[in-house]
Write a protein that holds these residues in place. Structure first.
Motif, mmCIF file in Angstrom:
data_model
loop_
_atom_site.group_PDB
_atom_site.id
_atom_site.type_symbol
_atom_site.label_atom_id
_atom_site.label_comp_id
_atom_site.label_asym_id
_atom_site.label_seq_id
_atom_site.Cartn_x
_atom_site.Cartn_y
_atom_site.Cartn_z
ATOM 1 N N MET A 5 0.821 -1.201 0.000
ATOM 2 C CA MET A 5 0.000 0.000 0.000
ATOM 3 C C MET A 5 0.855 1.252 0.000
ATOM 4 O O MET A 5 0.557 2.232 -0.682
ATOM 5 C CB MET A 5 -0.915 -0.005 1.229
ATOM 6 N N THR A 8 2.039 1.760 -3.258
ATOM 7 C CA THR A 8 0.960 2.285 -4.099
ATOM 8 C C THR A 8 0.828 3.784 -3.922
ATOM 9 O O THR A 8 0.769 4.553 -4.887
ATOM 10 C CB THR A 8 -0.374 1.627 -3.708
ATOM 11 N N GLU B 116 -14.572 -0.775 3.168
ATOM 12 C CA GLU B 116 -13.196 -1.079 3.556
ATOM 13 C C GLU B 116 -13.013 -1.006 5.058
ATOM 14 O O GLU B 116 -12.186 -1.719 5.633
ATOM 15 C CB GLU B 116 -12.221 -0.086 2.899
ATOM 16 N N ASN B 130 -4.271 2.042 6.619
ATOM 17 C CA ASN B 130 -4.542 0.874 5.782
ATOM 18 C C ASN B 130 -5.810 1.040 4.963
ATOM 19 O O ASN B 130 -5.856 0.664 3.800
ATOM 20 C CB ASN B 130 -4.648 -0.378 6.650
ATOM 21 N N LYS B 133 -5.188 3.414 2.189
ATOM 22 C CA LYS B 133 -4.354 2.787 1.166
ATOM 23 C C LYS B 133 -5.182 1.878 0.281
ATOM 24 O O LYS B 133 -5.070 1.902 -0.952
ATOM 25 C CB LYS B 133 -3.268 1.949 1.858
ATOM 26 N N ALA B 134 -6.024 1.091 0.920
ATOM 27 C CA ALA B 134 -6.826 0.149 0.155
ATOM 28 C C ALA B 134 -7.760 0.884 -0.795
ATOM 29 O O ALA B 134 -7.927 0.489 -1.958
ATOM 30 C CB ALA B 134 -7.626 -0.738 1.103
ATOM 31 N N ALA B 136 -7.323 3.860 -2.004
ATOM 32 C CA ALA B 136 -6.528 4.476 -3.053
ATOM 33 C C ALA B 136 -6.172 3.444 -4.108
ATOM 34 O O ALA B 136 -6.264 3.710 -5.315
ATOM 35 C CB ALA B 136 -5.265 5.076 -2.452
ATOM 36 N N ALA B 137 -5.798 2.264 -3.659
ATOM 37 C CA ALA B 137 -5.449 1.214 -4.606
ATOM 38 C C ALA B 137 -6.641 0.851 -5.469
ATOM 39 O O ALA B 137 -6.514 0.626 -6.675
ATOM 40 C CB ALA B 137 -4.950 -0.007 -3.847
ATOM 41 N N GLN B 138 -7.797 0.823 -4.880
ATOM 42 C CA GLN B 138 -8.983 0.495 -5.669
ATOM 43 C C GLN B 138 -9.323 1.594 -6.660
ATOM 44 O O GLN B 138 -9.785 1.336 -7.766
ATOM 45 C CB GLN B 138 -10.178 0.242 -4.740
ATOM 46 N N ASP B 139 -9.097 2.812 -6.205
ATOM 47 C CA ASP B 139 -9.395 3.921 -7.107
ATOM 48 C C ASP B 139 -8.483 3.893 -8.333
ATOM 49 O O ASP B 139 -8.816 4.447 -9.377
ATOM 50 C CB ASP B 139 -9.227 5.245 -6.373
#
Lengths: 1191, 161
Positions: A5, A8, B116, B130, B133-134, B136-139
């Motif tokens: 993450m 990312t 999330e 976390n 982050k999750a 953002a990663a999905q976006d």
């Protein structure tokens, strides 16, 4: 995962700068702020926002939805297009519009979309569907696919959706891929998989047990997120799997220690508190595990105290941990046997507790003998038939009685616990509890509403294990009772509920009721308060009157129907119990008054509904006249607006009261006719049939009750004390067992058989003409009782003619020891006023305390009246907490109405001797309350009192019943009736009573008991009404007998014969035949009357009168029962007779001596009686009689 | 366990709803109606907890939005308040000083965030970092997965497979 993450995020700027996403649709990912919502959605939002009315909004949305539908159905639409549509669909759904047409497209989108479109598809699917919908099954294939996918985003999305959309039937199919993901290399996937399994655990715990070991193994996961997920799962299943998880206790404690020691990454801190969610979950689990394993508990205690004394617990979330800690302490304390008295939380009745103790004693004994190995077994045995609540109670009691056994013999424990360690735990918990109390004090004094609420809640938990802690917070608690916030007040009431004990229950209930009454409050609060008050009042009520008052207030609340019915059922149970409790005298009287009054006063309120129930079902010992017109008017009101069931209830109640002699038949007949006219066409036939039955009963009853008012009101002594002398006599003659053949001719030929031709019914219907010798025994009884209860003998001086008395004396010669002396007295009494005759009669027998009884009973009445009205008058100590309550009104108004009625001496009130007695009662009881009560009432007072004295004494003097043989029939009848009635009401306790009475008749103590009983009834009324009962009974018997056994009721005597045979079978002794003959005689008469009634009323459904109440009891079996109970009583008597004899003789001698003196003074009383204005007795029934003055 | 979460405005307009238990639509509407009325009628000085039917309702007001959660009676009320707070923090961080309009216009993002943060009625991820982050990663995901593929693969994801 976190490093990925981070990478990312780190790569995000690069992505943006390289405008990798710029070529996409409007650069959505460049930052949410910059993202304009899709145009369609924006337009829709604006349009809806601008809509001026609901209908306009509806139009907009409808238009939009049809457009959406079109777009979705368009062939060849891409996933991206759909993805743009769905936010609008969700929005419309949030607004409350039906979007079910889109469900299938959401599923399709999740299946065929990729990346963000798939996410949108899953979002729409989870939003629009739920696991119960059939359509949800269509997404399972997609879920499976995505769970197996190697793309972690697919996995994550699928896990989120699978946690929500998979129903319990599909779980087994979905489980393997989810379990597989538990071992995924990405922590985030593992975390979600654990959460998904946790969701399944909630839905179908039985299907999930096999995954538990694997999940337990994941406690060692490095990632705090996964650890939290596992602990969440454990917390949700710990209650069902204590045994399995108990081994995790110590590891979990060590995890908590590590959390407290900040051994986890600070990114998991929340406002400076390390992993508060994890802490709280751990505390929850450990509370459960610590209560079954004290090693866990012991190692947890230092942590608990550390949390409680944490200096930097300023942050709200740390207070959350603290409050959880308080709960854990309370749970531990509760499980370790309760530190103090069990009463605070002992929700069960006391009997359960004692039961528990008994069980325990056994277990403990076995333990000490057989050693610790046996303990588990004996505990198990004890546990087998106790539920956990009970075992808790028993354990708590054990604690109090025997500290050393506390740990050992707790049957609720799962493992054999070391007693000493448990004890240590207890001592260690003590300071923690004090600390907890301090924490509560901090909460309560914080001034923050949320903390105030939490403080009260925590205190409630603590108080249930350590009631004494409550006293530390008195001030705060009292303040919270008046808090502005109803939620806080409600919570405080809950605290009070837990604090309630026998000493404070009144105040507590008063406070609770005050809350609902003064502050309004919503329906929910009222319901809760009703439940709580009902609970503690039922459990802890110091006296039934208070209970009555309290629950009346509850019934007056606007409660929901289901709550009302449960409430009234609760009360009925209580009353039925209380009515059997001899330590609560005078309660049924009060109850009766209140109930009658409730019907009179209220309009179809739940209270009156309830009152009808009570009047029908609760065995009231009271026989008291009702102010008929008002009562029936009240019933009318109920009839006009109630449902059918309620209406039938009204009719049945009226019938019940009529049969008990509490209502005048004339009134009832009138009322029924009026009702029948009114409801001719609108009501169902059943109801009309009920009314007709009632009419039939009433007209039949009338004939019988006219008998009772004029002639055959027989004194019913439920103790059957008349048998004393008989038994004594028999024993005296050295014949412990009597044969039928020996005595039947002697006794019954002259008294009964010869006189059979002139039947009872002739007496019943025609009063004055009924002078023949027939039924002499009945006449005699009547005269005695009538005179005593009416206080004036004029009306029936003619009705107690010489002949019967001669018959009576003849019988007595045989039956009593007094023999001719008594006879002379009785004959004398024919020339003197009847009351005097009564007196003389009694005097001859045993004047136990005739003279003294009069002032005594007066005082007694006044006291009783005080006691009765104490709880009702605002100044009464009972009601001080609820001085403003409205429940006082009914009682007083009833008195008022009755007093006004009696003072005006309306025909109704004075028509019946029982009403006279109620006058007496009124005079006595309302003298203070209503000084304005008019003089006629006052003048009746002494005479009536004298009469009451007489009747009292007469009834209670068991040893001196010289004329017992003559009373035999009616009395035994009454016993039988009781037995029958017991069968009818299904309660069965009446029969026991009568049997007990039979067995103990001859003892003087019974007489005392009876006299007390009568005193509680205010004496006078009991005579006549009981005799009414017996009449009812006779009639009942005939009802039951004739149609059941005799197909043609027109043939007179057939039923009687049948009956005789029945009784005979139960009575091989002399009594049997005597009764059977007497009964036969009566049966014949009753048969006639019944036949008449049947012709008149077509009363095929008369059985319903009792069938309703009884439910199942067959009438003939009831008859058998009555015979059986009678017989058993006699057997006992005969057996015991020898023992009593000597005592009785002595007593009788004394009483005789005393009696003769008092006789003279009693005469003085009766003289005054004669001067009484006759209009008081200007009763329509009596006035039709050719009465002539006694002089 | 949380039974449901509602976000509604001061005017009583429902902005977001998330149900963790299956209720019929009719019941849902009824619950929303009753609860909104009840919460809106509370005065500011009152506590944030309500005992309502079988559930405990915990609510908190942020600006013009009410966040309202229903939890089971034995759940920790203060902690539920913290759940609400954490959710608001997350939204705030994501939208950058969140306001009601953000949630109105990007409500699907608020849902993603909630999914999330919570899963099946329990808090899933307690670390703010976390969650963000999750999300953002999905976006970063594209419906067209061609372009980001290389970068995501570089980051260790195997998108599209």
């Amino acid at each position: 995962m976190s490093d990925i993450m981070e990478r990312t995020l780190a790569s995000l700027p690069r992505l943006l700068s390289s405008s990798l996403l710029g070529g996409g649709k409007g650069g959505q990912a460049a930052g949410p702020r910059q993202t304009p919502p899709p145009r369609g959605l924006q337009a829709l939002l604006k349009a809806v926002d601008n809509a001026r009315s609901r209908s306009e909004e509806k139009d907009i949305v409808r238009k939009e939805l049809s457009q959406i539908k079109q777009q979705l159905e368009q062939p060849g639409a891409t996933a991206a297009q759909w993805s743009e549509i769905f936010p609008r669909v969700v929005f419309c759904s949030v607004l409350g519009y039906d979007v079910s047409f889109s469900h299938i497209y959401a599923i399709k989108l999740a299946a065929k979309g990729k990346g963000r479109d798939k996410r949108m598809g899953y979002l729409a699917a989870t939003f629009l569907l739920d696991q119960t919908m059939e359509l949800a099954i269509l997404i399972m294939g997609t879920l499976q696919q995505d769970l197996h996918s190697s793309n972690i985003f697919d996995n994550l999305m699928a896990l989120s959706a699978a946690a929500e959309l998979v129903g319990s039937e599909i779980i087994p199919h979905m489980l393997p891929p989810v379990v597989k993901l538990l071992r995924h290399r990405q922590a985030l996937v593992r975390e979600k998989a654990v959460h998904c399994i946790q969701a399944y655990f909630r839905r179908a715990p039985s299907l999930m047990q096999h995954t538990l070991p694997e999940v337990k193994g994941m406690l060692g996961d490095k990632d705090p997120g996964v650890l939290s997920a596992v602990v969440t799962l454990l917390a949700s299943t710990v209650e069902q799997n204590r045994e399995e998880l108990v081994s995790l206790g110590l590891p979990l404690v060590s995890i908590l220690q590590q959390v407290r020691a900040r051994k986890f990454p600070s990114s998991y801190d929340y406002h400076g508190i390390p992993l508060p969610w994890l802490q709280i979950l751990l505390l929850k689990i450990l509370a459960h595990l610590g209560s079954v394993d004290d090693q866990v508990a012991a190692s947890l205690l230092p942590l608990l105290s550390q949390i409680l004394t944490d200096p930097n617990s300023k942050e709200l979330v740390s207070l959350a941990v603290v409050s959880e800690c308080l709960e854990t302490i309370a749970t531990l304390a509760k499980s370790s046997g309760g530190l103090t008295a069990a009463e605070s939380n002992a929700g069960k009745a006391e009997q359960l507790q004692t039961e528990g103790v008994v069980v325990h004693g056994v277990g403990g004994g076995a333990l000490s003998a057989a050693g610790p190995e046996e303990l588990g077994g004996s505990n198990g045995g004890g546990e087998g038939f106790q539920d956990s609540g009970q075992s808790r109670n028993s354990r708590q009691i054990d604690c109090r009685t025997d500290q050393s056994r506390v740990g050992k013999s707790g049957p609720g424990e799962l493992s054999g616990l070391n007693g000493r360690r448990r004890e240590e735990l207890l001592t260690k918990l003590q300071p923690l509890l004090l600390e907890a109390s301090k924490c509560v004090a901090r909460f309560l004094s914080s001034g923050v509403p949320n903390l105030l609420y939490l403080g009260i809640r925590s205190l409630t938990q603590l108080v249930s294990v350590a009631p004494e802690l409550a006293s530390h917070h008195q001030g705060a608690v009292v303040q919270c009772l008046d808090d502005l916030d109803p939620v806080v007040r409600r919570q405080t009431l809950n605290l009070l509920h837990h604090m309630a004990n026998p000493a404070n229950v009144k105040v507590v209930c008063a406070k609770m009721l005050e809350q609902v009454q003064s502050k309004g409050g919503d329906v929910g609060l009222q319901g809760d308060v009703a439940d709580m008050v009902c609970d503690i009042a039922g459990r802890l009520a110091p006296d039934p009157l208070w209970y009555l008052n309290t629950l009346f207030l509850l019934l007056s609340l606007p409660l929901e129907p289901h709550r009302l019915s449960s409430l009234s059922n609760n009360m009925l149970t209580f009353f039925t119990k209380a009515a059997q409790d001899p330590s609560w005298p005078a309660f049924p009287e009060e109850l009766f008054t209140a109930m009658v009054n409730a019907v009179q006063d209220s309009d179809s309120s739940p209270l009156s509904q309830f009152a009808l129930k009570v009047l029908r079902f609760v065995p009231l010992s009271v026989r008291k006249a009702v102010s008929g017109d008002k009562f029936l008017a009240g019933c009318d009101r109920l009839l006009t607006c109630e449902n059918l069931e309620g209406k039938e209830g009204v009719v049945l109640c009226v019938q019940e009261l009529l049969l008990r002699g509490c209502l005048q038949r004339q009134d009832v007949i009138q009322w029924v006719r009026a009702s029948l006219e009114r409801c001719e066409h609108f009501t169902p036939r059943q109801f009309r049939q009920k009314l007709k039955e009632l009419l039939a009963v009433a007209s039949l009853h009338g004939e019988l009750s006219s008998l009772s008012t004029q002639g055959s009101a027989r004194a019913m002594d439920f103790s059957l004390s008349f048998l004393d002398s008989y038994a004594a006599d028999m024993c005296h003659k050295g014949k412990p067992f009597l044969k039928t053949q020996q005595y039947t001719p002697e006794l019954n030929q002259p008294a009964v058989q010869e006189e059979r031709p002139s039947s009872l019914i002739s007496l019943t219907s025609q009063n004055s003409s009924s002078t023949p010798r027939s039924g002499g025994s009945l006449y005699k009884d009547t005269s005695l009782c009538e005179s005593s209860s009416l206080g004036v003998g004029e009306s029936f001086s003619l009705l107690s003619p010489t002949n019967p008395l001669q018959g009576f004396s003849a019988a007595r010669k045989l039956w009593t020891k007094e023999g001719f002396q008594g006879d002379a007295d009785v004959q004398q009494s024919n020339f003197s006023p009847p009351v005097e005759s009564t007196r003389a009669d009694r005097g001859m027998g045993s004047e136990a305390d005739g003279e003294n009884a009069k002032p005594d009973s007066l005082d007694e009445k006044e006291e009783l009246a005080k006691a009765l009205f104490q709880g009702l008058s605002p100044s009464g100590p009972l009601s001080t907490p609820m001085a403003t309550s409205s429940s006082h009104v009914p009682m007083t108004t009833e008195v008022k109405s009755l007093s006004s009625a009696s003072s005006s001496s309306t025909p109704f009130v004075s028509s019946n001797s029982m009403t006279t007695s109620s006058q007496d009662k009124l005079v006595a009881s309302t003298a203070d309350l209503f000084p304005s009560a008019s003089s006629p009432v006052v003048t009746t007072r002494p005479d009536s009192l004298a009469a009451i004295d007489g009747s009292f004494q007469y009834m209670n003097d068991s040893a001196a019943m010289t004329d017992s043989s003559l009373f035999e029939l009616p009395r035994c009848d009454s016993g039988g009736w009781k037995a029958l009635h017991a069968g009818h009401t299904g309660s069965g306790h009446n029969m026991e009573t009568s049997e007990t009475d039979l067995q103990s008749t001859a003892t003087q103590s019974t007489a005392t008991v009876t006299s007390e009983h009568l005193a509680s009834d205010l004496g006078s009324s009991s005579n006549l009404s009981i005799s009414d009962d017996s009449l009812d009974n006779v009639r009942d018997l005939s009802y039951q007998n004739s149609p059941a056994r005799k197909p043609v009721p027109q043939s007179p005597g057939a039923g009687g014969t049948q009956f005789e045979s029945t009784v005979d079978s139960g009575f091989p002794d002399v009594q049997g035949s005597t009764y059977s003959q007497n009964l036969h005689e009566q049966m014949e008469d009753m048969d006639n009357s019944q036949t008449a009634a049947e012709r008149e009323g077509g009363s095929g459904g008369l059985y319903d009168v009792f069938g309703e109440d009884a439910g199942s009891e067959s009438l003939s079996s009831g008859l058998q029962e009555s015979a059986g109970s009678l017989y058993s009583g006699f057997e006992d008597l005969t057996l015991y007779a020898g023992e009593w004899e000597e005592e009785e003789e002595e007593e009788e001698k004394e009483e005789e001596e005393a009696g003769e003196e008092r006789c003279i003074q009693a005469d003085g009383d009766t003289d005054r009686n004669e001067t009484q204005p006759s209009d008081v007795f200007g009763d329509p029934v009596l006035s039709t009689l050719p009465t002539s003055p006694a002089k | 366990m949380m039974q449901f979460m509602l976000l509604f405005s001061r005017q009583g307009k429902l902005r977001l709803q998330k149900w963790y238990m299956a209720y019929p639509d009719k019941t849902k509407k009824k619950i929303v109606r009753e609860l909104v009325t009840m919460v809106l009628s509370r005065k500011p000085k009152m506590c944030s907890f309500l005992e309502w039917k079988e559930v405990k309702v915990v609510y908190k007001r942020y600006a013009s939005l009410y966040f309202c959660c229903a939890v089971e009676p034995d759940d920790n009320e203060l902690l539920t308040l913290e759940i609400i707070h954490r959710y608001v923090e997350l939204l705030d961080k994501y939208f950058g000083s969140v306001c009601e309009l953000d949630i109105i216009f990007n409500f699907e993002k608020a849902y993603f965030m909630l999914d999330e943060f919570m899963l099946g009625g329990e808090v899933q991820e307690t670390s703010k970092k976390n969650v963000l982050k999750a999300i953002a990663a999905q976006d970063l995901l594209q419906e067209d997965t061609d372009e980001p593929k290389s970068i995501l693969e570089e980051m260790g994801f195997t998108v599209g497979s």
